[in-house]
Design a protein around this motif. Structure first.
Motif, PDB file in Angstrom:
ATOM      1  N   THR A  67      35.532  50.305  53.927  1.00 37.54           N
ATOM      2  CA  THR A  67      34.594  49.041  53.379  1.00 37.54           C
ATOM      3  C   THR A  67      34.333  49.277  51.877  1.00 37.54           C
ATOM      4  N   ASP A  68      34.575  50.253  51.487  1.00 37.27           N
ATOM      5  CA  ASP A  68      34.405  50.600  49.812  1.00 37.27           C
ATOM      6  C   ASP A  68      35.562  50.119  49.132  1.00 37.27           C
ATOM      7  N   MET A  69      36.942  50.524  49.699  1.00 40.62           N
ATOM      8  CA  MET A  69      38.280  49.968  49.359  1.00 40.62           C
ATOM      9  C   MET A  69      38.333  48.575  49.282  1.00 40.62           C
ATOM     10  N   GLU A  70      37.647  47.845  50.271  1.00 43.81           N
ATOM     11  CA  GLU A  70      38.056  46.333  50.512  1.00 43.81           C
ATOM     12  C   GLU A  70      37.037  45.788  49.392  1.00 43.81           C
ATOM     13  N   LEU A  71      36.003  46.148  49.151  1.00 43.87           N
ATOM     14  CA  LEU A  71      35.247  45.959  48.089  1.00 43.87           C
ATOM     15  C   LEU A  71      35.940  46.037  46.459  1.00 43.87           C
ATOM     16  N   GLY A  72      36.543  47.126  46.619  1.00 48.80           N
ATOM     17  CA  GLY A  72      37.168  47.566  45.342  1.00 48.80           C
ATOM     18  C   GLY A  72      38.427  46.813  45.096  1.00 48.80           C
ATOM     19  N   ALA A  98      40.198  41.345  41.954  1.00 49.86           N
ATOM     20  CA  ALA A  98      40.553  39.956  41.905  1.00 49.86           C
ATOM     21  C   ALA A  98      39.780  39.269  40.913  1.00 49.86           C
ATOM     22  N   GLY A  99      38.499  39.992  40.688  1.00 46.78           N
ATOM     23  CA  GLY A  99      37.376  38.968  40.084  1.00 46.78           C
ATOM     24  C   GLY A  99      37.978  38.601  38.652  1.00 46.78           C
ATOM     25  N   PRO A 100      38.421  39.676  37.687  1.00 46.81           N
ATOM     26  CA  PRO A 100      38.663  39.181  36.483  1.00 46.81           C
ATOM     27  C   PRO A 100      39.825  38.013  36.712  1.00 46.81           C
ATOM     28  N   VAL A 155      28.363  38.161  42.918  1.00 48.11           N
ATOM     29  CA  VAL A 155      27.499  38.820  42.029  1.00 48.11           C
ATOM     30  C   VAL A 155      27.234  40.184  42.864  1.00 48.11           C
ATOM     31  N   GLN A 156      26.706  39.935  43.866  1.00 51.16           N
ATOM     32  CA  GLN A 156      26.039  41.140  44.711  1.00 51.16           C
ATOM     33  C   GLN A 156      27.329  42.187  44.924  1.00 51.16           C
ATOM     34  N   ALA A 157      28.382  41.550  45.137  1.00 47.79           N
ATOM     35  CA  ALA A 157      29.453  42.431  45.499  1.00 47.79           C
ATOM     36  C   ALA A 157      30.311  43.087  44.392  1.00 47.79           C
ATOM     37  N   GLY A 158      29.689  42.739  42.888  1.00 44.61           N
ATOM     38  CA  GLY A 158      30.437  43.095  42.099  1.00 44.61           C
ATOM     39  C   GLY A 158      31.687  42.424  41.473  1.00 44.61           C
ATOM     40  N   VAL A 159      32.021  41.340  42.359  1.00 48.59           N
ATOM     41  CA  VAL A 159      33.266  40.716  42.124  1.00 48.59           C
ATOM     42  C   VAL A 159      33.385  39.916  40.873  1.00 48.59           C
TER      43      VAL A 159
END
Length: 400
Positions: A65-70, A75-77, A237-241
């Motif tokens: 899960t952490d790698m998924e969020l990472g 992709a965010g920027p 925002v909560q996910a840091g994306v």
């Protein structure tokens, strides 16, 4: 995002295909460079969206899960760059539509002045577009912070050009033609609004094709964003994306507040209420790098650079190149995982990061009797990052 970009791309094609008017003027010839400006930007925007798609698909395939969020945060920027880059291109389309209307309906207007005006506007956009096109997280963030102010400048430029054209056409006795030309601009541009009716204190909202209007949140007297958009932003925002400065800049622009944008302006109350009363929302201000939680610590390659070819054979190429998998660490933390300040001595320690992770990956391959897939490598790396207390917050590092 893809739909908005396609609409902008179609507008460039239509403008380029229009035949000259009775006076022989069109957005070709000496004005072709301004059409080409849009086409060049469309190329990198498609690339940014494609890259974000690759990373999103990769995120959906890993087990940790952490790698998924990472991966999603990587992709965010790219999403931020594509969002604001498309907004600027939609604004550029507005200027080109107005220029086309001037060329076709105002023979007494100066073609040389129009060329100069467009050149000035292009110069205002170019630095921000260059930063966004770099896809570098820090440059993208800086460009995002500057967007409300830039949109304010572009709004003033558009309004001045619009008013000057009206005055020139009226002085030339072309009142009917002036009305028709300006109504045409209002109909075909992404503004979708009648600019002459705006009060002097109310700036035009350029590139409004990106504004959501269904079930939206009110800011002042304007409908700014939809409830669906607000909920999506809250989750990202909560996910840091997506960064909170990006949300703040987008709302300021969509809310028509670019003329009064400040460096540390809170989100409008209506949007803040819709986002909910969580700490991540209360902290949503347009801040600098320190406020966004960014660090100046050294960058650590979690996939060791000296084994680049080993990782490339396991799928780490292109958007998933090992240079994308770096994390910022405090200096002491970075030295500790590499066995101290002297990396040569550190490599003699079995627990040194590079030695440990390559040993673990090779042991697993030996046990299963085949080459690891890219996702299997990422799951193993994610597990070891937890042990070494390395945050799964990737940023681009130095390449070859």
């Amino acid at each position: 995002m893809t739909g908005s970009l396609r609409g902008v791309e179609a507008a460039f094609t239509q403008l380029a295909a229009r035949p000259p008017d009775l006076w022989g003027f069109s957005l070709t010839g000496v004005f072709t460079r301004y059409l080409d400006q849009g086409s060049k930007q469309v190329t990198w925007l498609h690339g940014a969206l494609g890259s974000a798609t690759v990373l999103t698909e990769a995120a959906s395939e890993v087990g940790d899960t952490d790698m998924e969020l990472g991966l999603l945060r990587m992709a965010g920027p790219r999403l931020q760059a594509a969002q604001f880059g498309t907004l600027l291109l939609a604004t550029w389309v507005d200027f080109l539509h107005l220029a086309d209307a001037i060329l076709r309906n105002c023979p007494m207007c100066s073609v040389e002045k129009l060329f100069t005006d467009l050149h000035r506007v292009q110069g205002l956009m170019e630095p921000t577009l260059t930063d966004l096109a770099s896809l570098d997280p820090e440059r993208v963030e800086a460009a995002t912070l500057a967007m409300p102010e830039l949109m304010g400048k572009l709004t003033r430029e558009f309004d001045a050009l619009h008013r000057e054209t009206r005055s020139t056409m009226k002085l030339g006795g072309q009142i009917i033609a002036a009305t028709q030309a300006l109504e045409m601009v209002a109909m075909i541009s992404t503004l979708k609004m009648s600019l002459p009716r705006l009060p002097p204190s109310g700036p035009a909202a350029l590139g409004v094709g990106l504004v959501m209007s269904s079930g939206g949140v009110m800011v002042g007297s304007r409908l700014v964003v939809s409830a669906e958009w607000v909920e999506m932003m809250r989750r990202l925002v909560q996910a840091g994306v997506i960064s909170v400065p990006a949300v703040g800049a987008a709302v300021l622009i969509h809310g028509g507040q670019v003329m009064m944008a400040q460096a540390h302006q809170d989100l409008p109350e209506g949007v803040r209420e819709a986002l909910g009363d969580g700490p991540e929302v209360r902290g949503m201000q347009v801040t600098g790098r320190a406020g966004a939680g960014m660090s100046d610590g050294p960058k650590h390659h979690v996939l060791p650079k000296e084994h680049r070819e080993w990782f490339e054979r396991r799928g780490f190429k292109g958007d998933m190149d090992i240079d994308q998998f770096c994390v910022r660490l405090e200096q002491a933390h970075h030295e500790a995982i590499h066995g101290g300040g002297d990396w040569r001595l550190g490599r003699t320690w079995p627990g040194e990061w590079n030695r440990m992770i390559m040993g673990e990956l090779r042991r697993v391959e030996g046990r299963i009797g085949r080459v690891l897939t890219r996702n299997e490598v990422l799951d193993i790396v994610a597990a070891r990052m937890k042990v070494y207390e390395i945050p799964v917050m990737f940023t681009k590092g130095s390449s070859r």
